[in-house]
Motif scaffolding. Structure first.
Motif, PDB file in Angstrom:
ATOM      1  N   ASN A 103       9.193   0.356  -1.413  1.00 28.59           N
ATOM      2  CA  ASN A 103       9.583  -0.284  -2.664  1.00 28.59           C
ATOM      3  C   ASN A 103      10.860  -1.097  -2.491  1.00 28.59           C
ATOM      4  O   ASN A 103      10.967  -2.224  -2.996  1.00 28.59           O
ATOM      5  CB  ASN A 103       9.783   0.770  -3.755  1.00 28.59           C
ATOM      6  N   LEU A 104      11.830  -0.539  -1.782  1.00 29.16           N
ATOM      7  CA  LEU A 104      13.078  -1.260  -1.551  1.00 29.16           C
ATOM      8  C   LEU A 104      12.846  -2.495  -0.678  1.00 29.16           C
ATOM      9  O   LEU A 104      13.467  -3.544  -0.903  1.00 29.16           O
ATOM     10  CB  LEU A 104      14.107  -0.329  -0.907  1.00 29.16           C
ATOM     11  N   GLN A 105      11.968  -2.369   0.318  1.00 28.17           N
ATOM     12  CA  GLN A 105      11.648  -3.500   1.179  1.00 28.17           C
ATOM     13  C   GLN A 105      11.077  -4.655   0.350  1.00 28.17           C
ATOM     14  O   GLN A 105      11.449  -5.819   0.528  1.00 28.17           O
ATOM     15  CB  GLN A 105      10.647  -3.082   2.245  1.00 28.17           C
ATOM     16  N   ARG A 143      13.016  -0.367 -10.833  1.00 28.17           N
ATOM     17  CA  ARG A 143      12.671   0.892 -11.504  1.00 28.17           C
ATOM     18  C   ARG A 143      11.694   1.701 -10.658  1.00 28.17           C
ATOM     19  O   ARG A 143      11.816   2.935 -10.559  1.00 28.17           O
ATOM     20  CB  ARG A 143      12.067   0.599 -12.885  1.00 28.17           C
ATOM     21  N   GLU A 144      10.745   1.025 -10.038  1.00 27.85           N
ATOM     22  CA  GLU A 144       9.783   1.720  -9.179  1.00 27.85           C
ATOM     23  C   GLU A 144      10.474   2.336  -7.965  1.00 27.85           C
ATOM     24  O   GLU A 144      10.128   3.440  -7.536  1.00 27.85           O
ATOM     25  CB  GLU A 144       8.693   0.745  -8.728  1.00 27.85           C
ATOM     26  N   ALA A 145      11.448   1.637  -7.397  1.00 25.07           N
ATOM     27  CA  ALA A 145      12.176   2.159  -6.245  1.00 25.07           C
ATOM     28  C   ALA A 145      12.962   3.409  -6.632  1.00 25.07           C
ATOM     29  O   ALA A 145      12.992   4.402  -5.888  1.00 25.07           O
ATOM     30  CB  ALA A 145      13.111   1.090  -5.691  1.00 25.07           C
ATOM     31  N   GLN A 146      13.600   3.377  -7.799  1.00 26.20           N
ATOM     32  CA  GLN A 146      14.353   4.548  -8.260  1.00 26.20           C
ATOM     33  C   GLN A 146      13.419   5.730  -8.506  1.00 26.20           C
ATOM     34  O   GLN A 146      13.741   6.879  -8.167  1.00 26.20           O
ATOM     35  CB  GLN A 146      15.118   4.193  -9.537  1.00 26.20           C
ATOM     36  N   HIS A 147      12.263   5.463  -9.101  1.00 24.51           N
ATOM     37  CA  HIS A 147      11.279   6.520  -9.347  1.00 24.51           C
ATOM     38  C   HIS A 147      10.796   7.118  -8.027  1.00 24.51           C
ATOM     39  O   HIS A 147      10.664   8.335  -7.893  1.00 24.51           O
ATOM     40  CB  HIS A 147      10.102   5.938 -10.134  1.00 24.51           C
ATOM     41  N   ALA A 148      10.555   6.248  -7.036  1.00 25.27           N
ATOM     42  CA  ALA A 148      10.017   6.710  -5.763  1.00 25.27           C
ATOM     43  C   ALA A 148      10.988   7.615  -5.029  1.00 25.27           C
ATOM     44  O   ALA A 148      10.575   8.518  -4.281  1.00 25.27           O
ATOM     45  CB  ALA A 148       9.668   5.504  -4.878  1.00 25.27           C
ATOM     46  N   LEU A 149      12.279   7.406  -5.217  1.00 26.99           N
ATOM     47  CA  LEU A 149      13.261   8.266  -4.552  1.00 26.99           C
ATOM     48  C   LEU A 149      13.133   9.725  -4.976  1.00 26.99           C
ATOM     49  O   LEU A 149      13.495  10.632  -4.239  1.00 26.99           O
ATOM     50  CB  LEU A 149      14.678   7.760  -4.853  1.00 26.99           C
ATOM     51  N   LYS A 150      12.593   9.947  -6.168  1.00 28.71           N
ATOM     52  CA  LYS A 150      12.428  11.309  -6.681  1.00 28.71           C
ATOM     53  C   LYS A 150      11.014  11.848  -6.446  1.00 28.71           C
ATOM     54  O   LYS A 150      10.755  13.012  -6.740  1.00 28.71           O
ATOM     55  CB  LYS A 150      12.739  11.337  -8.179  1.00 28.71           C
ATOM     56  N   HIS A 151      10.120  11.015  -5.963  1.00 28.04           N
ATOM     57  CA  HIS A 151       8.725  11.430  -5.804  1.00 28.04           C
ATOM     58  C   HIS A 151       8.178  10.961  -4.464  1.00 28.04           C
ATOM     59  O   HIS A 151       7.119  10.332  -4.386  1.00 28.04           O
ATOM     60  CB  HIS A 151       7.857  10.884  -6.948  1.00 28.04           C
ATOM     61  N   ARG A 209       0.837  -1.207   0.000  1.00 29.85           N
ATOM     62  CA  ARG A 209       0.000   0.000   0.000  1.00 29.85           C
ATOM     63  C   ARG A 209       0.866   1.250   0.000  1.00 29.85           C
ATOM     64  O   ARG A 209       0.559   2.240  -0.684  1.00 29.85           O
ATOM     65  CB  ARG A 209      -0.947  -0.014   1.207  1.00 29.85           C
ATOM     66  N   ALA A 210       1.954   1.219   0.778  1.00 30.05           N
ATOM     67  CA  ALA A 210       2.866   2.374   0.784  1.00 30.05           C
ATOM     68  C   ALA A 210       3.571   2.516  -0.557  1.00 30.05           C
ATOM     69  O   ALA A 210       3.749   3.632  -1.075  1.00 30.05           O
ATOM     70  CB  ALA A 210       3.878   2.220   1.912  1.00 30.05           C
ATOM     71  N   ALA A 211       3.968   1.390  -1.147  1.00 29.55           N
ATOM     72  CA  ALA A 211       4.670   1.425  -2.432  1.00 29.55           C
ATOM     73  C   ALA A 211       3.785   1.998  -3.524  1.00 29.55           C
ATOM     74  O   ALA A 211       4.274   2.665  -4.447  1.00 29.55           O
ATOM     75  CB  ALA A 211       5.136   0.020  -2.803  1.00 29.55           C
ATOM     76  N   GLU A 212       2.497   1.743  -3.447  1.00 27.03           N
ATOM     77  CA  GLU A 212       1.568   2.303  -4.427  1.00 27.03           C
ATOM     78  C   GLU A 212       1.573   3.822  -4.403  1.00 27.03           C
ATOM     79  O   GLU A 212       1.181   4.468  -5.386  1.00 27.03           O
ATOM     80  CB  GLU A 212       0.157   1.773  -4.169  1.00 27.03           C
ATOM     81  N   GLN A 213       2.011   4.404  -3.278  1.00 31.33           N
ATOM     82  CA  GLN A 213       2.107   5.862  -3.174  1.00 31.33           C
ATOM     83  C   GLN A 213       3.534   6.356  -3.427  1.00 31.33           C
ATOM     84  O   GLN A 213       3.887   7.465  -3.053  1.00 31.33           O
ATOM     85  CB  GLN A 213       1.637   6.316  -1.789  1.00 31.33           C
TER      86      GLN A 213
END
Length: 269
Positions: A230-232, A256-264, A220-224
């Motif tokens: 995402n890393l977990q 890729r999602e983890a890298q994107h999340a670091l910027k957002h 649920r957190a990763a979806e945001q």
């Protein structure tokens, strides 16, 4: 009262033909007089609050360090207009110098004491995090956070959980209560809270360990776009944990999602 402001010429001139200097004063001075009258009316009429849009305008100008706007907000707050108090408080705290932070804290406290839930949350967060000239103090933060939570500010539950999880000089650590508060914030949709609740469930901190429910909260957190969540999930899949299975294509997508999340990173509570 029928008295009116009259501008009379010298007695030797006809009353219907004002002298040139007087006419110039009337033309040039009237806008200043009207502006002064309007500002005086705005600041002195406590019973007639300015529209919300106007307050927001003054707040935005004050945030841009417009001293005139700051003065307007300060006078409105001093005259007892409660909505101006937290607005002024937040503007001053954000300026970041010790003097502004101290005044901002006082206005937030006055608003919170008047029942403003948002001000109680901001004041609790201010004490929790600290600021220039204001050392962090979890014990002073806790009552304001609880007031905010009681008034429906679910973000306060996140900070209450952190205080109870780690403990403070006057409040020993209470893992079970911390987990309950963190769940409340997670259920309200805060990504940071969802990730931390997942951690509590994964390691059995204040709750019975439940890796599958932990995974559900991480997802649920990763979806945001929560980077740690995402890393977990990426690490869990890499090690075939949390009911996940190794799959190169899926792992690449999670990376890729983890890298994107670091910027957002999602908004913090």
């Amino acid at each position: 009262m029928n008295a009116a402001l009259t501008l009379s010429a010298p007695s030797s001139a006809p009353s219907s033909a004002p002298s040139t200097p007087l006419r110039v004063w009337a033309v040039a001075g009237l806008p200043l007089l009207l502006a002064a009258w309007g500002v005086w009316g705005l600041l002195s009429q406590v019973d007639t609050a300015p529209p919300e849009a106007e307050l927001i305008h003054w707040g935005a100008q004050a945030q841009a360090r417009d001293e005139h706007a700051t003065t307007v907000l300060r006078n409105l707050a001093r005259n007892g207009l409660t909505p101006a108090m937290p607005l002024l408080g937040r503007v001053l705290v954000q300026r970041g110098d010790a003097r502004s932070v101290a005044e901002g804290r006082d206005w937030l406290q006055r608003a919170a004491q008047a029942g403003d839930a948002t001000a109680a949350l901001q004041l609790g967060k201010l004490w929790f995090k600290g600021a220039p000239g204001l050392p962090a103090d979890a014990d002073r933060a806790l009552p304001w956070l609880k007031q905010a939570a009681d008034q429906g500010q679910e973000a306060a539950a996140h900070y209450i959980a952190l205080i109870l999880k780690n403990g403070s000089p006057q409040n020993p650590a209470h893992p079970e209560a911390a987990a309950r508060w963190m769940r409340r914030a997670a259920e309200a949709g805060w990504a940071d809270s969802q990730f931390l609740l997942g951690q509590m469930l994964l390691y059995g901190q204040g709750v019975k360990a439940d890796p599958l429910e932990a995974r559900a909260w991480f997802e649920r957190a990763a979806e945001q776009d929560h980077p740690e969540a995402n890393l977990q999930l990426l690490l869990a899949q890499t090690h075939a944990e949390l009911g996940l299975h190794r799959q190169a294509e899926t792992e690449a997508e999670r990376w890729r999602e983890a890298q994107h999340a670091l910027k957002h990173r999602p908004e913090a509570p």
